[in-house]
Design a protein around this motif. Structure first.
Motif, PDB file in Angstrom:
ATOM      1  N   ALA A   7      -7.860 -76.685  83.935  1.00 56.54           N
ATOM      2  CA  ALA A   7      -7.857 -75.872  82.722  1.00 56.54           C
ATOM      3  C   ALA A   7      -6.815 -76.449  81.772  1.00 56.54           C
ATOM      4  O   ALA A   7      -5.824 -77.032  82.199  1.00 56.54           O
ATOM      5  CB  ALA A   7      -7.524 -74.425  83.063  1.00 56.54           C
ATOM      6  N   LYS A   8      -7.049 -76.271  80.476  1.00 53.23           N
ATOM      7  CA  LYS A   8      -6.136 -76.811  79.463  1.00 53.23           C
ATOM      8  C   LYS A   8      -5.236 -75.700  78.940  1.00 53.23           C
ATOM      9  O   LYS A   8      -5.710 -74.672  78.460  1.00 53.23           O
ATOM     10  CB  LYS A   8      -6.926 -77.429  78.311  1.00 53.23           C
ATOM     11  N   ILE A   9      -3.923 -75.908  79.025  1.00 49.90           N
ATOM     12  CA  ILE A   9      -2.958 -74.910  78.572  1.00 49.90           C
ATOM     13  C   ILE A   9      -2.952 -74.856  77.050  1.00 49.90           C
ATOM     14  O   ILE A   9      -2.813 -75.884  76.388  1.00 49.90           O
ATOM     15  CB  ILE A   9      -1.543 -75.241  79.094  1.00 49.90           C
ATOM     16  N   SER A  10      -3.109 -73.644  76.512  1.00 52.15           N
ATOM     17  CA  SER A  10      -3.061 -73.479  75.054  1.00 52.15           C
ATOM     18  C   SER A  10      -1.742 -72.861  74.603  1.00 52.15           C
ATOM     19  O   SER A  10      -1.185 -73.260  73.584  1.00 52.15           O
ATOM     20  CB  SER A  10      -4.245 -72.650  74.557  1.00 52.15           C
ATOM     21  N   VAL A  11      -1.221 -71.889  75.356  1.00 52.23           N
ATOM     22  CA  VAL A  11       0.019 -71.204  74.979  1.00 52.23           C
ATOM     23  C   VAL A  11       0.803 -70.864  76.238  1.00 52.23           C
ATOM     24  O   VAL A  11       0.222 -70.461  77.243  1.00 52.23           O
ATOM     25  CB  VAL A  11      -0.274 -69.902  74.187  1.00 52.23           C
TER      26      VAL A  11
ATOM     27  N   MET B 180      -8.442 -67.854  79.914  1.00 47.69           N
ATOM     28  CA  MET B 180      -7.858 -67.043  80.981  1.00 47.69           C
ATOM     29  C   MET B 180      -6.358 -66.990  80.754  1.00 47.69           C
ATOM     30  O   MET B 180      -5.797 -67.839  80.063  1.00 47.69           O
ATOM     31  CB  MET B 180      -8.097 -67.674  82.358  1.00 47.69           C
ATOM     32  N   VAL B 181      -5.736 -66.017  81.355  1.00 46.54           N
ATOM     33  CA  VAL B 181      -4.279 -65.946  81.360  1.00 46.54           C
ATOM     34  C   VAL B 181      -3.832 -65.869  82.811  1.00 46.54           C
ATOM     35  O   VAL B 181      -4.455 -65.187  83.630  1.00 46.54           O
ATOM     36  CB  VAL B 181      -3.739 -64.755  80.526  1.00 46.54           C
ATOM     37  N   ALA B 182      -2.791 -66.627  83.116  1.00 43.92           N
ATOM     38  CA  ALA B 182      -2.182 -66.600  84.451  1.00 43.92           C
ATOM     39  C   ALA B 182      -0.757 -66.089  84.310  1.00 43.92           C
ATOM     40  O   ALA B 182      -0.095 -66.358  83.306  1.00 43.92           O
ATOM     41  CB  ALA B 182      -2.189 -68.000  85.060  1.00 43.92           C
ATOM     42  N   LEU B 183      -0.298 -65.352  85.298  1.00 43.62           N
ATOM     43  CA  LEU B 183       1.059 -64.836  85.299  1.00 43.62           C
ATOM     44  C   LEU B 183       1.788 -65.436  86.503  1.00 43.62           C
ATOM     45  O   LEU B 183       1.317 -65.318  87.632  1.00 43.62           O
ATOM     46  CB  LEU B 183       1.039 -63.311  85.404  1.00 43.62           C
ATOM     47  N   PHE B 184       2.900 -66.115  86.219  1.00 42.45           N
ATOM     48  CA  PHE B 184       3.699 -66.725  87.286  1.00 42.45           C
ATOM     49  C   PHE B 184       5.080 -66.089  87.313  1.00 42.45           C
ATOM     50  O   PHE B 184       5.711 -65.953  86.270  1.00 42.45           O
ATOM     51  CB  PHE B 184       3.837 -68.240  87.060  1.00 42.45           C
TER      52      PHE B 184
ATOM     53  N   LEU C 161       3.741 -66.168  81.167  1.00 43.83           N
ATOM     54  CA  LEU C 161       2.306 -66.046  80.924  1.00 43.83           C
ATOM     55  C   LEU C 161       1.802 -67.392  80.427  1.00 43.83           C
ATOM     56  O   LEU C 161       2.404 -67.981  79.518  1.00 43.83           O
ATOM     57  CB  LEU C 161       2.018 -64.968  79.880  1.00 43.83           C
ATOM     58  N   VAL C 162       0.718 -67.869  81.023  1.00 37.31           N
ATOM     59  CA  VAL C 162       0.141 -69.146  80.636  1.00 37.31           C
ATOM     60  C   VAL C 162      -1.314 -68.900  80.249  1.00 37.31           C
ATOM     61  O   VAL C 162      -2.122 -68.482  81.080  1.00 37.31           O
ATOM     62  CB  VAL C 162       0.236 -70.177  81.788  1.00 37.31           C
ATOM     63  N   PHE C 163      -1.626 -69.139  78.983  1.00 32.85           N
ATOM     64  CA  PHE C 163      -2.977 -68.973  78.478  1.00 32.85           C
ATOM     65  C   PHE C 163      -3.671 -70.323  78.543  1.00 32.85           C
ATOM     66  O   PHE C 163      -3.130 -71.323  78.066  1.00 32.85           O
ATOM     67  CB  PHE C 163      -2.952 -68.447  77.039  1.00 32.85           C
TER      68      PHE C 163
ATOM     69  N   PRO D 273       1.886 -76.821  76.439  1.00 36.83           N
ATOM     70  CA  PRO D 273       0.535 -76.784  75.884  1.00 36.83           C
ATOM     71  C   PRO D 273      -0.123 -78.160  75.929  1.00 36.83           C
ATOM     72  O   PRO D 273       0.551 -79.178  75.795  1.00 36.83           O
ATOM     73  CB  PRO D 273       0.752 -76.329  74.436  1.00 36.83           C
ATOM     74  N   GLY D 274      -1.434 -78.159  76.151  1.00 36.79           N
ATOM     75  CA  GLY D 274      -2.177 -79.400  76.223  1.00 36.79           C
ATOM     76  C   GLY D 274      -2.396 -79.862  77.631  1.00 36.79           C
ATOM     77  O   GLY D 274      -3.120 -80.748  77.928  1.00 36.79           O
TER      78      GLY D 274
END
Length: 169
Positions: free
Chosen positions: A133-137, A156-160, A146-148, A168-169
């Motif tokens: 998946a490509k990180i946008s924010v 999707m959003v992931a919470l770590f 939070l990683v969008f 990003p990217g």
């Protein structure tokens, strides 16, 4: 409580809950803030357009939402809801953007059936054989990040809770 700053909001939630426990009375608290509902309630009634969608204990609604509305409403950040297709093979899976996701043990579905696959952000993890998946924010909050990400046609959003050096990217 929405007009209060974050620190005072937490303090007021605690005071209201302590008051409720001390008085031992039935209290009805109406809010649009699901964090307030989750932290203060013994029982939550989720409503939409004047209709009851689900009634239950906070963690019951969180763990077993009755429908997509409740699934997307309860939880912060909200549950990821991904469109996919059931693929019944040797091991049934849900195909989402060309990636096979495991079918939940108690679920049914016909081969080729369109489904919505729900994944809580805190249930996602980094895995060497995982989905690309490509990180946008990236939103670091201190105790959590939070990683969008863009995945297939959706986001999707992931919470770590652990620290990572995401970019990003």
């Amino acid at each position: 409580l929405s007009n209060l700053d974050a620190k005072l909001r937490v303090q007021m939630r605690t005071e209201i809950k302590e008051l409720h426990q001390r008085l031992k009375t039935t209290t009805i608290y109406v809010t649009h803030d699901q964090i307030e509902a989750m932290t203060m309630a013994d029982k939550i009634v989720v409503m939409r357009d004047g209709r009851i969608e689900q009634v239950g204990a906070p963690l019951e609604l969180f763990d077993r939402p009755a429908n997509l509305f409740v699934a997307g409403f309860i939880g912060s950040p909200a549950m990821n809801l991904l469109k996919g297709t059931v693929s019944k093979g040797e091991k049934p899976v849900v195909d989402i953007a060309g990636t096979a996701f495991p079918m939940p043990a108690n679920s049914a579905g016909e081969d080729g059936q369109a489904v919505v696959y729900g994944v809580r952000p805190e249930h996602l993890e980094i895995h060497p054989d995982g989905v690309e998946a490509k990180i946008s924010v990236v939103e670091p909050t201190g105790s959590e990040t939070l990683v969008f990400v863009r995945f297939g046609e959706g986001e999707m959003v992931a919470l770590f809770r652990e620290r990572h050096d995401f970019k990003p990217g």
